[in-house]
Design a protein around this motif. Structure first.
Motif, PDB file in Angstrom:
ATOM      1  N   TYR A   4       0.835  -1.255   0.166  1.00 14.61           N
ATOM      2  CA  TYR A   4       0.086  -0.031  -0.176  1.00 14.61           C
ATOM      3  C   TYR A   4       0.831   1.262   0.053  1.00 14.61           C
ATOM      4  CZ  TYR A   4      -3.170  -3.594   1.755  1.00 14.61           C
ATOM      5  OH  TYR A   4      -3.888  -4.809   2.085  1.00 14.61           O
ATOM      6  N   SER A   5       2.059   1.028  -0.402  1.00 21.14           N
ATOM      7  CA  SER A   5       2.866   2.336  -0.485  1.00 21.14           C
ATOM      8  C   SER A   5       2.799   2.947  -2.013  1.00 21.14           C
ATOM      9  CB  SER A   5       4.322   2.001  -0.409  1.00 21.14           C
ATOM     10  OG  SER A   5       4.693   1.054  -1.572  1.00 21.14           O
ATOM     11  N   ASN A   6       3.253   4.055  -2.295  1.00 21.70           N
ATOM     12  CA  ASN A   6       3.255   4.767  -3.623  1.00 21.70           C
ATOM     13  C   ASN A   6       3.948   3.705  -4.601  1.00 21.70           C
ATOM     14  OD1 ASN A   6       1.794   7.085  -2.836  1.00 21.70           O
ATOM     15  ND2 ASN A   6       3.845   7.900  -2.174  1.00 21.70           N
ATOM     16  N   GLU A   7       4.925   3.022  -3.901  1.00 21.58           N
ATOM     17  CA  GLU A   7       5.794   2.021  -4.877  1.00 21.58           C
ATOM     18  C   GLU A   7       4.922   1.003  -5.284  1.00 21.58           C
ATOM     19  OE1 GLU A   7       8.175   4.778  -3.174  1.00 21.58           O
ATOM     20  OE2 GLU A   7       7.089   3.071  -2.038  1.00 21.58           O
ATOM     21  N   ASP A   8       3.945   0.453  -4.295  1.00 25.25           N
ATOM     22  CA  ASP A   8       2.942  -0.463  -4.695  1.00 25.25           C
ATOM     23  C   ASP A   8       1.716  -0.155  -5.518  1.00 25.25           C
ATOM     24  OD1 ASP A   8      -0.031  -1.390  -4.102  1.00 25.25           O
ATOM     25  OD2 ASP A   8       0.843  -2.654  -2.584  1.00 25.25           O
ATOM     26  N   LYS A   9       1.549   1.033  -5.386  1.00 32.30           N
ATOM     27  CA  LYS A   9       0.650   1.452  -6.275  1.00 32.30           C
ATOM     28  C   LYS A   9       0.954   1.798  -8.005  1.00 32.30           C
ATOM     29  CE  LYS A   9      -2.373   5.835  -7.230  1.00 32.30           C
ATOM     30  NZ  LYS A   9      -2.647   7.105  -6.719  1.00 32.30           N
ATOM     31  N   LYS A  10       2.482   2.290  -8.149  1.00 32.68           N
ATOM     32  CA  LYS A  10       2.824   1.979  -9.405  1.00 32.68           C
ATOM     33  C   LYS A  10       3.033   0.631  -9.927  1.00 32.68           C
ATOM     34  CE  LYS A  10       5.117   6.421  -8.453  1.00 32.68           C
ATOM     35  NZ  LYS A  10       6.825   7.104  -8.214  1.00 32.68           N
ATOM     36  N   ALA A  11       3.420  -0.174  -8.926  1.00 30.90           N
ATOM     37  CA  ALA A  11       3.724  -1.684  -9.611  1.00 30.90           C
ATOM     38  C   ALA A  11       2.285  -2.239 -10.146  1.00 30.90           C
ATOM     39  CB  ALA A  11       4.315  -2.527  -8.301  1.00 30.90           C
ATOM     40  N   ARG A  12       1.174  -1.998  -9.231  1.00 30.15           N
ATOM     41  CA  ARG A  12      -0.202  -2.393  -9.432  1.00 30.15           C
ATOM     42  C   ARG A  12      -0.749  -1.834 -10.639  1.00 30.15           C
ATOM     43  NH1 ARG A  12      -3.522  -3.567  -5.576  1.00 30.15           N
ATOM     44  NH2 ARG A  12      -2.191  -3.643  -4.082  1.00 30.15           N
ATOM     45  N   GLU A  13      -0.509  -0.584 -10.946  1.00 30.70           N
ATOM     46  CA  GLU A  13      -0.754  -0.020 -12.110  1.00 30.70           C
ATOM     47  C   GLU A  13      -0.209  -0.514 -13.198  1.00 30.70           C
ATOM     48  OE1 GLU A  13      -0.064   4.111 -11.411  1.00 30.70           O
ATOM     49  OE2 GLU A  13      -1.979   4.572 -10.173  1.00 30.70           O
TER      50      GLU A  13
END
Length: 411
Positions: free
Chosen positions: A31-40
């Protein structure tokens, strides 16, 4: 380099950029910003490969290729996409990428399955942010309830719900999945050890996954001035914790047969150079291929806690995770070996010393798992690396296995 290998390298390289520690390994906390970019990125690729994409109340990602049989259970394939702090680019993502490329091969070969194929990308397998580990798979199987999930917080006191909401996820969606919707689960993972590389064999067919448990231990004492408090008047939480931790290797060696005990995380409060520590919080990770050894170490740990709980020191322990050793489904193990033989790819039967989402899903569906070699046996560090040629071989095996399990038809 063929197209499959080139795509694999592109996926791995792209995902490795989504890190909070550029140049110092992959740090992609849930749920970090890095998580968000990876899931996108993963969702974009799933859609590009013709999959219908959904997320659940944990943030697990599912890309589904519908089958021709109505309401039929899916063959799941994938792994996790979170990381340890300053970890590598292959632990988890290699398995998600393998799932993506199996779906790509279904599309390229114009295949339509009878049973749906689902590529899955799971959250918080490592437990680096919210503790315990295997959170995505434990939620799916009901081992982690919605209330337990919503009460989890990180070391900054941020709850799972707060963190999910911040990156646009919906924590009100369902978490547990009906086991009847899952026909099988296939997972590729890097070995994280030296066996396959030493044997110069590209594929390990996993037969058993080690059992494990994790505790969070809190030692509470009394803060005081480092210069004015005599040594015999101290209740030092850190000294107590250090003495306990120093005993852990002997707890493992007394059991033998590959039993291991590890403390990998430690926090000291108030963490001042001239202040006697008032509180110390640390983790204990216990693993063995035999459950009796895990139980024995737990008993010894409890006795150790009792023996140090005196002279102004209070110690408490919270068990965050407990997983029994798991055997993989024998029919799928045989199918993976048979497929490897058909493709003329060397394999080696192997046991896993690390825990994986496959061990959780084995409680509710038929599970098979394969390993690829890790360079120098390294993992959980920036030097972690696996050859894309080995990943491509694993994808071929998983593709042929998935074709058999989904009972594909030509469109």
């Amino acid at each position: 380099m063929n197209n499959l290998q080139a795509r694999i390298e592109e996926h791995i390289e792209t995902l490795s950029k989504f890190t909070a520690t550029p140049g110092q390994g992959t740090t992609r906390l849930t749920y970090s910003n890095e998580d968000k970019k990876a899931r996108e990125y993963l969702k974009e690729k799933m859609k590009e490969y013709g999959l219908n994409v959904q997320e659940d109340g944990l943030g697990n990602i599912f890309g589904k290729l519908d089958g021709t049989l109505p309401d039929a259970p899916s063959v799941l394939i994938g792994s996790h996409f979170d990381s340890v702090p300053n970890g590598g680019s292959y632990d988890g993502p290699a398995g998600v990428v393998a799932g993506l490329e199996v779906a790509a091969l279904f599309a390229e070969n114009n295949l339509k399955p009878k049973y749906p194929l689902e590529v899955i990308a799971l959250v918080e397998e490592e437990g680096s942010r919210f503790g315990g580990g295997l959170m995505g798979s434990r939620g799916i199987t009901g081992l982690l309830s919605e209330d337990e999930f919503k009460n989890l917080t990180d070391h900054d006191g941020i709850s799972t719900v707060e963190a999910m909401t911040k990156i646009g996820l919906d924590p009100t969606l369902p978490i547990k999945r009906d086991p009847k919707t899952m026909k099988a689960f296939l997972e590729l993972h890097i070995e994280q050890g030296p066996i396959l590389e030493d044997k110069n064999i590209p594929i390990g067919v996993v037969e058993t996954i080690v059992g494990l448990t994790q505790f969070e231990i809190t030692v509470e004492g009394q803060a005081g001035h480092a210069g004015t408090t005599p040594m015999d008047r101290r209740s030092d939480a850190l000294v107590t914790a250090a003495n306990m931790i120093a005993r852990f290797p002997s707890l493992a060696t007394e059991e033998g047969e590959g039993t291991v005990v590890t403390t990998g995380k430690l926090h000291v409060f108030p963490n001042g150079a001239n202040v006697i520590p008032k509180k110390t919080v640390f983790t204990v990770d216990i693993r063995s291929g035999k459950e009796e050894h895990i139980q024995n170490v737990i008993k010894k740990l409890n006795r150790l806690i009792a023996s140090y709980s005196k002279d102004g020191i209070h110690i408490s322990a919270i068990q965050q995770l407990y997983m029994k050793p798991k055997k993989m489904n024998q029919e799928i193990v045989s199918l993976l070996k048979q497929t490897s033989n058909e493709l003329d790819i060397d394999y080696f039967p192997i046991n896993s010393g690390a825990g994986h989402d496959a061990m959780v899903l084995a409680d509710v569906t038929d599970v098979g798992m394969i390993f690829i070699p890790s360079k120098d046996g390294l993992s959980h560090c920036p030097e972690e690396w696996s050859d894309s040629r080995d990943i491509a071989k694993a994808v071929d095996i998983l593709f042929q296995t998935a074709k058999k399990l989904t009972e594909v038809e030509k469109k």
